[in-house]
Design a protein around this motif. Structure first.
Motif, PDB file in Angstrom:
ATOM      1  N   HIS A 298      49.419  55.768  39.011  1.00  0.00           N
ATOM      2  CA  HIS A 298      49.674  56.842  39.977  1.00  0.00           C
ATOM      3  C   HIS A 298      50.222  56.264  41.267  1.00  0.00           C
ATOM      4  N   GLY A 299      51.150  56.970  41.848  1.00  0.00           N
ATOM      5  CA  GLY A 299      51.733  56.556  43.121  1.00  0.00           C
ATOM      6  C   GLY A 299      52.483  57.710  43.732  1.00  0.00           C
ATOM      7  N   THR A 300      53.287  57.407  44.731  1.00  0.00           N
ATOM      8  CA  THR A 300      54.137  58.426  45.327  1.00  0.00           C
ATOM      9  C   THR A 300      55.208  58.818  44.312  1.00  0.00           C
ATOM     10  N   ILE A 301      55.901  59.892  44.548  1.00  0.00           N
ATOM     11  CA  ILE A 301      56.976  60.296  43.636  1.00  0.00           C
ATOM     12  C   ILE A 301      58.054  59.212  43.594  1.00  0.00           C
ATOM     13  N   GLU A 302      58.289  58.561  44.725  1.00  0.00           N
ATOM     14  CA  GLU A 302      59.284  57.486  44.743  1.00  0.00           C
ATOM     15  C   GLU A 302      58.837  56.316  43.873  1.00  0.00           C
ATOM     16  N   GLU A 303      57.589  55.904  43.998  1.00  0.00           N
ATOM     17  CA  GLU A 303      57.068  54.789  43.206  1.00  0.00           C
ATOM     18  C   GLU A 303      57.076  55.120  41.715  1.00  0.00           C
ATOM     19  N   GLU A 304      56.632  56.316  41.379  1.00  0.00           N
ATOM     20  CA  GLU A 304      56.607  56.713  39.966  1.00  0.00           C
ATOM     21  C   GLU A 304      58.022  56.828  39.400  1.00  0.00           C
ATOM     22  N   THR A 305      58.965  57.302  40.204  1.00  0.00           N
ATOM     23  CA  THR A 305      60.354  57.413  39.758  1.00  0.00           C
ATOM     24  C   THR A 305      60.935  56.043  39.445  1.00  0.00           C
ATOM     25  N   LEU A 306      60.779  55.098  40.354  1.00  0.00           N
ATOM     26  CA  LEU A 306      61.361  53.772  40.157  1.00  0.00           C
ATOM     27  C   LEU A 306      60.711  53.021  39.002  1.00  0.00           C
TER      28      LEU A 306
ATOM     29  N   ARG B 275      62.751  63.889  47.347  1.00  0.00           N
ATOM     30  CA  ARG B 275      62.226  62.519  47.411  1.00  0.00           C
ATOM     31  C   ARG B 275      62.517  61.763  46.112  1.00  0.00           C
ATOM     32  N   TYR B 276      62.334  62.436  44.977  1.00  0.00           N
ATOM     33  CA  TYR B 276      62.672  61.808  43.682  1.00  0.00           C
ATOM     34  C   TYR B 276      64.163  61.508  43.628  1.00  0.00           C
ATOM     35  N   ASN B 277      64.991  62.442  44.065  1.00  0.00           N
ATOM     36  CA  ASN B 277      66.442  62.278  44.010  1.00  0.00           C
ATOM     37  C   ASN B 277      66.892  61.086  44.847  1.00  0.00           C
ATOM     38  N   ALA B 278      66.263  60.884  45.994  1.00  0.00           N
ATOM     39  CA  ALA B 278      66.609  59.739  46.846  1.00  0.00           C
ATOM     40  C   ALA B 278      66.248  58.424  46.149  1.00  0.00           C
ATOM     41  N   ALA B 279      65.089  58.368  45.510  1.00  0.00           N
ATOM     42  CA  ALA B 279      64.689  57.152  44.786  1.00  0.00           C
ATOM     43  C   ALA B 279      65.611  56.926  43.589  1.00  0.00           C
ATOM     44  N   TYR B 280      65.927  57.984  42.859  1.00  0.00           N
ATOM     45  CA  TYR B 280      66.823  57.916  41.700  1.00  0.00           C
ATOM     46  C   TYR B 280      68.185  57.360  42.131  1.00  0.00           C
ATOM     47  N   ALA B 281      68.693  57.827  43.268  1.00  0.00           N
ATOM     48  CA  ALA B 281      70.002  57.404  43.759  1.00  0.00           C
ATOM     49  C   ALA B 281      70.022  55.919  44.109  1.00  0.00           C
TER      50      ALA B 281
ATOM     51  N   VAL C   1      54.986  70.868  32.898  1.00  0.00           N
ATOM     52  CA  VAL C   1      53.581  70.477  32.904  1.00  0.00           C
ATOM     53  C   VAL C   1      53.508  69.097  32.257  1.00  0.00           C
ATOM     54  N   LEU C   2      53.034  68.095  33.001  1.00  0.00           N
ATOM     55  CA  LEU C   2      52.972  66.722  32.516  1.00  0.00           C
ATOM     56  C   LEU C   2      51.517  66.298  32.388  1.00  0.00           C
ATOM     57  N   SER C   3      51.248  65.408  31.448  1.00  0.00           N
ATOM     58  CA  SER C   3      49.865  65.012  31.189  1.00  0.00           C
ATOM     59  C   SER C   3      49.400  63.899  32.122  1.00  0.00           C
ATOM     60  N   ASP C   4      48.113  63.747  32.219  1.00  0.00           N
ATOM     61  CA  ASP C   4      47.458  62.644  32.927  1.00  0.00           C
ATOM     62  C   ASP C   4      47.799  62.559  34.408  1.00  0.00           C
ATOM     63  N   GLY C   5      48.259  63.648  34.994  1.00  0.00           N
ATOM     64  CA  GLY C   5      48.531  63.655  36.426  1.00  0.00           C
ATOM     65  C   GLY C   5      49.785  62.911  36.841  1.00  0.00           C
ATOM     66  N   ILE C   6      50.662  62.580  35.871  1.00  0.00           N
ATOM     67  CA  ILE C   6      51.900  61.903  36.261  1.00  0.00           C
ATOM     68  C   ILE C   6      52.819  62.894  36.956  1.00  0.00           C
ATOM     69  N   LYS C   7      53.663  62.353  37.810  1.00  0.00           N
ATOM     70  CA  LYS C   7      54.581  63.190  38.583  1.00  0.00           C
ATOM     71  C   LYS C   7      55.955  63.317  37.939  1.00  0.00           C
ATOM     72  N   ILE C   8      56.287  62.410  37.000  1.00  0.00           N
ATOM     73  CA  ILE C   8      57.645  62.363  36.466  1.00  0.00           C
ATOM     74  C   ILE C   8      57.666  61.798  35.051  1.00  0.00           C
ATOM     75  N   GLU C   9      58.607  62.286  34.258  1.00  0.00           N
ATOM     76  CA  GLU C   9      58.924  61.713  32.947  1.00  0.00           C
ATOM     77  C   GLU C   9      60.437  61.772  32.791  1.00  0.00           C
ATOM     78  N   ILE C  10      61.025  60.698  32.252  1.00  0.00           N
ATOM     79  CA  ILE C  10      62.482  60.621  32.112  1.00  0.00           C
ATOM     80  C   ILE C  10      62.839  60.141  30.710  1.00  0.00           C
ATOM     81  N   ASP C  11      63.757  60.852  30.055  1.00  0.00           N
ATOM     82  CA  ASP C  11      64.354  60.339  28.821  1.00  0.00           C
ATOM     83  C   ASP C  11      65.842  60.157  29.076  1.00  0.00           C
ATOM     84  N   ALA C  12      66.495  59.414  28.186  1.00  0.00           N
ATOM     85  CA  ALA C  12      67.910  59.080  28.441  1.00  0.00           C
ATOM     86  C   ALA C  12      68.663  58.915  27.131  1.00  0.00           C
TER      87      ALA C  12
END
Length: 126
Positions: free
Chosen positions: A45-53, A88-94, A110-121
């Motif tokens: 767990h972290g800030t949205i920026e930390e979780e994004t990166l 905030r996520y968009n700034a980290a993503y950029a 709705v994401l599990s375990d309290g995560i703020k983000i999930e990304i597939d590619a």
């Protein structure tokens, strides 16, 4: 050519019944990644920026394990637990991608375990 499983190089515990990536004919499909410690399977767990990166780093490692680079990523689908985190996520993503950015869809989910983000590619390798 049959499809090939691509494993995350740091993953040492099972986090579900899926492949981190599947490669066929140069197309790599990266499963949804989240902010996990892949040695323990625990959420980081972290800030949205930390979780994004951290999440993007996991995507990058799967792409690299298939022989590609982040420049080979063509499309990302991003799930945010709270769409109000978008700026905030968009700034980290950029900060992560340089040059031509991948196509992208971002939705609130709705994401599990309290995560703020999930990304597939999806990446094109080779």
């Amino acid at each position: 050519m049959p499809k090939q499983e691509i494993k995350h190089p740091d993953k040492s515990v099972s986090t579900g019944a899926y492949s981190a990536g599947v490669l066929k004919n140069g197309l790599l499909f990266v499963s949804g990644q989240g902010p996990l410690d892949l040695a323990t399977g625990e959420v980081k767990h972290g800030t949205i920026e930390e979780e994004t990166l951290l999440t993007l780093d996991h995507v990058k490692k799967v792409v690299e394990a298939a022989g590609g680079t982040i420049d080979d990523i063509m499309k990302c689908t991003v799930h945010l637990a709270d769409i109000h985190d978008f700026d905030r996520y968009n700034a980290a993503y950029a900060l992560f991608f340089k040059g031509t950015l991948p196509a992208r869809t971002t939705v609130q989910s709705v994401l599990s375990d309290g995560i703020k983000i999930e990304i597939d590619a999806i990446a094109l390798i080779g």
